[in-house]
Design a protein around this motif. Structure first.
Motif, short mmCIF file in Angstrom:
data_model
loop_
_atom_site.label_atom_id
_atom_site.label_comp_id
_atom_site.label_asym_id
_atom_site.label_seq_id
_atom_site.Cartn_x
_atom_site.Cartn_y
_atom_site.Cartn_z
N GLY A 3 18.72 2.33 22.39
CA GLY A 3 17.78 1.87 21.38
C GLY A 3 17.42 0.41 21.48
N GLY A 4 17.84 -0.26 22.55
CA GLY A 4 17.52 -1.67 22.72
C GLY A 4 16.08 -1.88 23.15
N SER A 5 15.57 -3.07 22.88
CA SER A 5 14.20 -3.40 23.30
C SER A 5 14.07 -4.82 23.86
CB SER A 5 13.23 -3.24 22.13
OG SER A 5 13.51 -4.17 21.08
N LEU A 6 14.79 -5.79 23.29
CA LEU A 6 14.62 -7.19 23.70
C LEU A 6 15.37 -7.48 24.99
CD1 LEU A 6 13.74 -10.14 23.17
CD2 LEU A 6 15.86 -10.41 21.84
N VAL A 7 14.65 -7.93 26.00
CA VAL A 7 15.25 -8.38 27.25
C VAL A 7 14.93 -9.86 27.41
CG1 VAL A 7 15.35 -8.10 29.75
CG2 VAL A 7 15.02 -6.10 28.29
N ASP A 8 15.97 -10.67 27.54
CA ASP A 8 15.83 -12.12 27.58
C ASP A 8 16.07 -12.61 29.01
OD1 ASP A 8 15.89 -14.80 25.95
OD2 ASP A 8 17.58 -14.92 27.33
N THR A 9 15.10 -13.34 29.55
CA THR A 9 15.22 -13.85 30.90
C THR A 9 14.69 -15.28 30.94
OG1 THR A 9 14.79 -13.32 33.24
CG2 THR A 9 12.98 -12.92 31.68
N ALA A 10 14.56 -15.85 32.12
CA ALA A 10 14.07 -17.23 32.26
C ALA A 10 13.67 -17.47 33.70
CB ALA A 10 15.15 -18.23 31.85
N ALA A 11 12.72 -18.38 33.87
CA ALA A 11 12.28 -18.74 35.21
C ALA A 11 13.42 -19.32 36.03
CB ALA A 11 11.14 -19.75 35.12
N ALA A 12 14.37 -19.97 35.36
CA ALA A 12 15.47 -20.63 36.07
C ALA A 12 16.60 -19.69 36.45
CB ALA A 12 16.02 -21.77 35.22
N ASP A 69 14.95 -15.03 40.56
CA ASP A 69 15.39 -13.70 41.01
C ASP A 69 15.57 -12.73 39.85
OD1 ASP A 69 15.36 -14.57 43.60
OD2 ASP A 69 17.54 -14.83 43.77
N ALA A 70 16.03 -13.21 38.70
CA ALA A 70 16.23 -12.32 37.55
C ALA A 70 14.90 -11.73 37.10
CB ALA A 70 16.90 -13.07 36.41
N GLU A 71 13.88 -12.59 37.00
CA GLU A 71 12.56 -12.09 36.61
C GLU A 71 12.00 -11.13 37.65
OE1 GLU A 71 10.62 -15.62 33.88
OE2 GLU A 71 10.37 -15.74 36.06
N GLN A 72 12.23 -11.42 38.92
CA GLN A 72 11.73 -10.54 39.98
C GLN A 72 12.39 -9.18 39.90
OE1 GLN A 72 9.22 -11.41 42.46
NE2 GLN A 72 9.29 -9.17 42.36
N MET A 73 13.70 -9.16 39.66
CA MET A 73 14.41 -7.89 39.53
C MET A 73 13.88 -7.09 38.35
SD MET A 73 18.34 -8.92 40.48
CE MET A 73 18.97 -7.28 40.14
N LEU A 74 13.64 -7.77 37.23
CA LEU A 74 13.09 -7.08 36.06
C LEU A 74 11.69 -6.57 36.37
CD1 LEU A 74 13.29 -6.23 33.13
CD2 LEU A 74 12.57 -8.54 32.46
N GLY A 75 10.89 -7.36 37.04
CA GLY A 75 9.55 -6.93 37.42
C GLY A 75 9.57 -5.72 38.33
N ASP A 76 10.53 -5.67 39.25
CA ASP A 76 10.65 -4.52 40.15
C ASP A 76 10.96 -3.25 39.35
OD1 ASP A 76 10.17 -6.17 42.30
OD2 ASP A 76 12.28 -6.35 42.88
N ARG A 86 6.02 -12.77 38.79
CA ARG A 86 7.27 -12.11 39.17
C ARG A 86 7.52 -10.87 38.32
NH1 ARG A 86 8.98 -17.67 39.92
NH2 ARG A 86 9.60 -17.82 37.72
N LEU A 87 7.19 -10.95 37.04
CA LEU A 87 7.42 -9.82 36.14
C LEU A 87 6.40 -8.71 36.33
CD1 LEU A 87 8.25 -11.88 32.92
CD2 LEU A 87 9.85 -10.36 34.13
N GLY A 88 5.27 -9.04 36.93
CA GLY A 88 4.24 -8.03 37.15
C GLY A 88 3.55 -7.60 35.87
N THR A 89 3.37 -8.53 34.94
CA THR A 89 2.72 -8.23 33.67
C THR A 89 1.75 -9.35 33.33
OG1 THR A 89 3.12 -7.68 31.34
CG2 THR A 89 4.54 -9.35 32.32
N ASP A 90 0.80 -9.06 32.44
CA ASP A 90 -0.17 -10.09 32.09
C ASP A 90 0.25 -10.90 30.87
OD1 ASP A 90 -0.50 -8.23 30.10
OD2 ASP A 90 -2.67 -7.98 30.36
N HIS A 91 1.38 -10.52 30.24
CA HIS A 91 1.84 -11.30 29.09
C HIS A 91 3.33 -11.07 28.87
CE1 HIS A 91 1.62 -7.36 27.12
NE2 HIS A 91 2.42 -7.87 26.20
N VAL A 92 3.95 -12.03 28.21
CA VAL A 92 5.32 -11.84 27.70
C VAL A 92 5.22 -11.78 26.18
CG1 VAL A 92 6.51 -12.92 29.63
CG2 VAL A 92 5.77 -14.34 27.70
N ASP A 93 6.20 -11.15 25.58
CA ASP A 93 6.17 -11.01 24.13
C ASP A 93 6.62 -12.29 23.43
OD1 ASP A 93 5.53 -8.01 23.86
OD2 ASP A 93 7.19 -8.07 25.30
#
Length: 323
Positions: free
Chosen positions: A43-52, A57-64, A109-116
């Motif tokens: 039931g989770g929804s919020l995923v917290d990441t950062a460019a740093a 790499d974290a954002e790229q993995m999430l984007g993949d 990297r995330l492959g999206t046009d926006h972040v929430d």
């Protein structure tokens, strides 16, 4: 899992957020996929990441993962910018060019046009706050971010930024993200009251006291823990070696024994009951770690337990917070 409103904004997030700081370093792609799927199934929804995180790499993995087994609409994605790594070391950069440039790179990297939710990772001692706020405003008006906030900022700067954004119709700060746990209650001095007065939601990072509130460090430092890692030992050490922290950990363990629950569940349940907390962001490095954390969402601590934990971890307030 409960969905909570972030302050007075229209943004809603899961009571537990999934942190990705370890992705691309301590957490590989296979484990990341399992963790994310298990988080969504719980039931989770919020995923917290950062460019740093992992230098992107974290954002790229999430984007993949968004390009494959996970749909973008399943997630509320929060990312942060404002910390740059380079040949000369790490520096803070909350300039307009720096923030928007990092946001564009994050979106790619995330492959999206926006972040929430787009957050400034930390204060920049050089860039005027007015310029930083102008970047947040442009992030929203350009459609790259739905909501904006600050991370690790003091109360005065958070209040000033909120005031500067008030002049823009429909745009305001939504969230403040700070370290918050039974071992770190510093935001209760001024940031918490400011957030309540301004209608800002709190996102708590390291809600398990950098892992110490799990009780794993009570007797020794496990070989497979962050405390034994060359890269993260310094991050954990302040709480492992603090005598006051040890008293809090023992109190949590005692409460957990009495309730028949795990210490981490008790620590998270205490935090999720605090005012203004919209989400506690857990940095699960493995699927097993995540399963332990999700057990906290249905735990309501008895008033006497909550009061005892308040007392043992109590924050000293003085002038001018208490007058």
């Amino acid at each position: 899992m409960e969905r909570r409103q972030v302050g007075g904004s229209g943004l809603h997030v899961s009571a537990l957020g999934l942190g990705t700081m370890s992705w691309g370093r301590d957490t590989d792609a296979d484990d990341a996929a399992q963790i994310l799927r298990a988080f969504l199934d719980a039931g989770g929804s919020l995923v917290d990441t950062a460019a740093a995180y992992g230098d992107g790499d974290a954002e790229q993995m999430l984007g993949d993962l968004l390009d494959g087994p996970v749909a973008r609409e399943e997630l509320v994605i929060a990312t942060k910018a404002g910390v740059r790594h380079g040949p000369e070391g790490t520096r803070r950069d909350a300039s307009r060019g720096g923030l928007l440039g990092e946001l564009d790179a994050s979106l790619q990297r995330l492959g999206t046009d926006h972040v929430d939710l787009f957050l400034v990772a930390c204060p920049d001692p050089v860039t005027p706050l007015e310029e930083t706020v102008s970047a947040l405003r442009l992030a929203v008006t350009s459609g790259r971010a739905r909501y904006v906030g600050l991370s690790n900022f003091p109360a005065w700067a958070s209040a000033r930024a909120a005031t500067l954004l008030e002049s823009t119709d429909g745009i305001g700060l939504a969230a403040l993200e700070l370290e918050y746990s039974l071992l770190q209650r510093g935001l209760e001095r001024e940031v918490g009251p400011a957030a309540a007065a301004l209608g800002l939601g709190l996102l708590a990072w390291s809600p398990l006291g950098r892992g110490v509130l799990t009780g794993k460090y009570r007797r020794s430092v496990p070989a497979d823990s962050r405390g034994a890692s060359n890269r993260l030992a310094g991050f954990v050490e302040p709480y492992v070696e603090d005598a006051g922290a040890a008293s809090v950990v023992e109190a949590v363990a005692t409460a957990a024994d009495g309730l028949g629950r795990a210490p981490l569940e008790v620590a998270l349940a205490w935090l999720l009951a605090r005012p203004q907390v919209a989400s506690a962001i857990v940095g699960a490095r493995t699927p097993v770690h995540l399963r332990g954390a999700t057990g906290a969402v249905d735990l309501d601590l008895p008033a006497e337990v909550h009061g005892a934990l308040d007392d043992v971890s109590g924050l000293s307030l003085g002038y001018p917070e208490r007058w």
